[in-house]
Design a protein around this motif. Structure first.
Motif, PDB file in Angstrom:
ATOM      1  N   UNK A  67      -0.029   7.613  -7.624  1.00  0.00           N
ATOM      2  CA  UNK A  67      -1.242   6.992  -7.922  1.00  0.00           C
ATOM      3  C   UNK A  67      -0.965   5.488  -8.292  1.00  0.00           C
ATOM      4  N   UNK A  68       0.048   5.031  -8.889  1.00  0.00           N
ATOM      5  CA  UNK A  68       0.404   3.818  -9.233  1.00  0.00           C
ATOM      6  C   UNK A  68       1.023   3.065  -8.164  1.00  0.00           C
ATOM      7  N   UNK A  69       1.925   3.803  -7.529  1.00  0.00           N
ATOM      8  CA  UNK A  69       2.373   3.421  -6.042  1.00  0.00           C
ATOM      9  C   UNK A  69       1.370   2.945  -5.156  1.00  0.00           C
ATOM     10  N   UNK A  70       0.414   3.852  -5.012  1.00  0.00           N
ATOM     11  CA  UNK A  70      -0.858   3.691  -3.943  1.00  0.00           C
ATOM     12  C   UNK A  70      -1.485   2.506  -4.483  1.00  0.00           C
ATOM     13  N   UNK A  71      -1.706   2.239  -5.894  1.00  0.00           N
ATOM     14  CA  UNK A  71      -2.368   1.269  -6.297  1.00  0.00           C
ATOM     15  C   UNK A  71      -1.533  -0.342  -6.232  1.00  0.00           C
ATOM     16  N   UNK A  72      -0.355  -0.099  -6.575  1.00  0.00           N
ATOM     17  CA  UNK A  72       0.522  -1.190  -6.032  1.00  0.00           C
ATOM     18  C   UNK A  72       0.421  -1.902  -4.562  1.00  0.00           C
ATOM     19  N   UNK A  73       0.543  -0.756  -3.864  1.00  0.00           N
ATOM     20  CA  UNK A  73       0.397  -1.021  -2.239  1.00  0.00           C
ATOM     21  C   UNK A  73      -0.813  -1.838  -2.238  1.00  0.00           C
ATOM     22  N   UNK A  74      -2.051  -1.445  -2.578  1.00  0.00           N
ATOM     23  CA  UNK A  74      -3.253  -2.133  -2.500  1.00  0.00           C
ATOM     24  C   UNK A  74      -3.358  -3.507  -3.008  1.00  0.00           C
ATOM     25  N   UNK A  75      -2.658  -3.547  -4.002  1.00  0.00           N
ATOM     26  CA  UNK A  75      -2.587  -4.948  -4.893  1.00  0.00           C
ATOM     27  C   UNK A  75      -1.535  -5.794  -4.049  1.00  0.00           C
ATOM     28  N   UNK A  76      -0.502  -5.362  -3.402  1.00  0.00           N
ATOM     29  CA  UNK A  76       0.327  -6.147  -2.782  1.00  0.00           C
ATOM     30  C   UNK A  76      -0.300  -6.861  -1.618  1.00  0.00           C
ATOM     31  N   UNK A  80      -3.594  -6.862  -0.836  1.00  0.00           N
ATOM     32  CA  UNK A  80      -4.727  -7.616  -1.195  1.00  0.00           C
ATOM     33  C   UNK A  80      -4.264  -9.111  -1.309  1.00  0.00           C
ATOM     34  N   UNK A  81      -3.267  -9.337  -2.360  1.00  0.00           N
ATOM     35  CA  UNK A  81      -2.453 -10.459  -2.696  1.00  0.00           C
ATOM     36  C   UNK A  81      -1.800 -11.283  -1.329  1.00  0.00           C
ATOM     37  N   UNK A  82      -1.330 -10.423  -0.658  1.00  0.00           N
ATOM     38  CA  UNK A  82      -0.922 -10.934   0.556  1.00  0.00           C
ATOM     39  C   UNK A  82      -1.725 -11.634   1.724  1.00  0.00           C
ATOM     40  N   UNK A  83      -3.028 -10.752   1.699  1.00  0.00           N
ATOM     41  CA  UNK A  83      -4.039 -11.077   2.457  1.00  0.00           C
ATOM     42  C   UNK A  83      -4.482 -12.541   1.921  1.00  0.00           C
ATOM     43  N   UNK A  84      -4.737 -12.612   0.561  1.00  0.00           N
ATOM     44  CA  UNK A  84      -5.477 -13.757  -0.070  1.00  0.00           C
ATOM     45  C   UNK A  84      -4.619 -14.938   0.070  1.00  0.00           C
ATOM     46  N   UNK A  85      -3.283 -14.664   0.081  1.00  0.00           N
ATOM     47  CA  UNK A  85      -2.235 -15.707  -0.048  1.00  0.00           C
ATOM     48  C   UNK A  85      -2.217 -16.283   1.580  1.00  0.00           C
ATOM     49  N   UNK A  86      -2.370 -15.422   2.645  1.00  0.00           N
ATOM     50  CA  UNK A  86      -2.404 -15.811   4.003  1.00  0.00           C
ATOM     51  C   UNK A  86      -3.487 -16.500   4.343  1.00  0.00           C
ATOM     52  N   UNK A  87      -4.541 -16.018   3.926  1.00  0.00           N
ATOM     53  CA  UNK A  87      -5.924 -16.760   4.294  1.00  0.00           C
ATOM     54  C   UNK A  87      -5.868 -18.020   3.594  1.00  0.00           C
ATOM     55  N   UNK A  93       5.610  -4.544   2.807  1.00  0.00           N
ATOM     56  CA  UNK A  93       6.083  -4.122   1.138  1.00  0.00           C
ATOM     57  C   UNK A  93       5.044  -2.902   1.004  1.00  0.00           C
ATOM     58  N   UNK A  94       3.734  -3.279   1.097  1.00  0.00           N
ATOM     59  CA  UNK A  94       2.851  -2.223   0.848  1.00  0.00           C
ATOM     60  C   UNK A  94       3.001  -0.811   1.671  1.00  0.00           C
ATOM     61  N   UNK A  95       3.560  -0.895   2.887  1.00  0.00           N
ATOM     62  CA  UNK A  95       3.822   0.500   3.546  1.00  0.00           C
ATOM     63  C   UNK A  95       4.988   0.930   3.010  1.00  0.00           C
ATOM     64  N   UNK A  96       5.814   0.342   2.134  1.00  0.00           N
ATOM     65  CA  UNK A  96       7.038   1.035   1.616  1.00  0.00           C
ATOM     66  C   UNK A  96       6.417   1.676   0.391  1.00  0.00           C
ATOM     67  N   UNK A  97       5.777   0.995  -0.331  1.00  0.00           N
ATOM     68  CA  UNK A  97       4.984   1.648  -1.657  1.00  0.00           C
ATOM     69  C   UNK A  97       4.356   2.832  -1.173  1.00  0.00           C
TER      70      UNK A  97
END
Length: 120
Positions: free
Chosen positions: A14-23, A25-32, A62-66
């Motif tokens: 569950x933590x890995x899934x949450x980390x994927x979502x966070x990575x 989300x942060x990547x999308x916000x940074x790109x935007x 990276x999210x896919x790897x998590x």
């Protein structure tokens, strides 16, 4: 002891899934934000778009790897032939997605390098 390890592994998944979502989300916000800062007030919108896609692509990869790690861990907890088949399909699809994503990122980076940092 075995039950404790199983429960701990479930939480790790569950933590890995949450980390994927966070990575992602942060990547999308940074790109935007990168795109908004570089493209809106300036003329090199195409370069900003390519660089933004590269930033987002790395976060997605990276999210896919998590997510793959989480799926492997979940399947290790209840290894049936059905769950192994599903895992193989998921890993296969995510690996194909990651392959084409990384290929697209390399193409974008190459295009930027060829044009000295700007692509019009």
């Amino acid at each position: 002891m075995g039950e404790t390890i199983r429960v701990a592994a479930e939480y790790v998944a569950y933590v890995l899934e949450a980390m994927a979502g966070i990575v992602i989300l942060i990547g999308a916000l940074q790109a935007f934000s990168y795109y908004l800062i570089r493209a809106v007030p300036k003329r090199c919108r195409h370069t900003a778009m390519i660089r933004s896609r590269i930033k987002l692509g790395h976060a997605l990869s990276l999210g896919l790897e998590f997510l793959i790690g989480a799926d492997i861990l979940k399947t290790a907890l209840t290894p049936t032939w059905e769950s192994l088949g599903i895992l193989a399909g998921i890993i296969g699809l995510r690996t194909i997605l990651n392959y084409f994503l990384m290929r697209e990122l390399a193409h974008g980076e190459h295009a930027i390098e060829e044009h000295g940092g700007t692509v019009e």
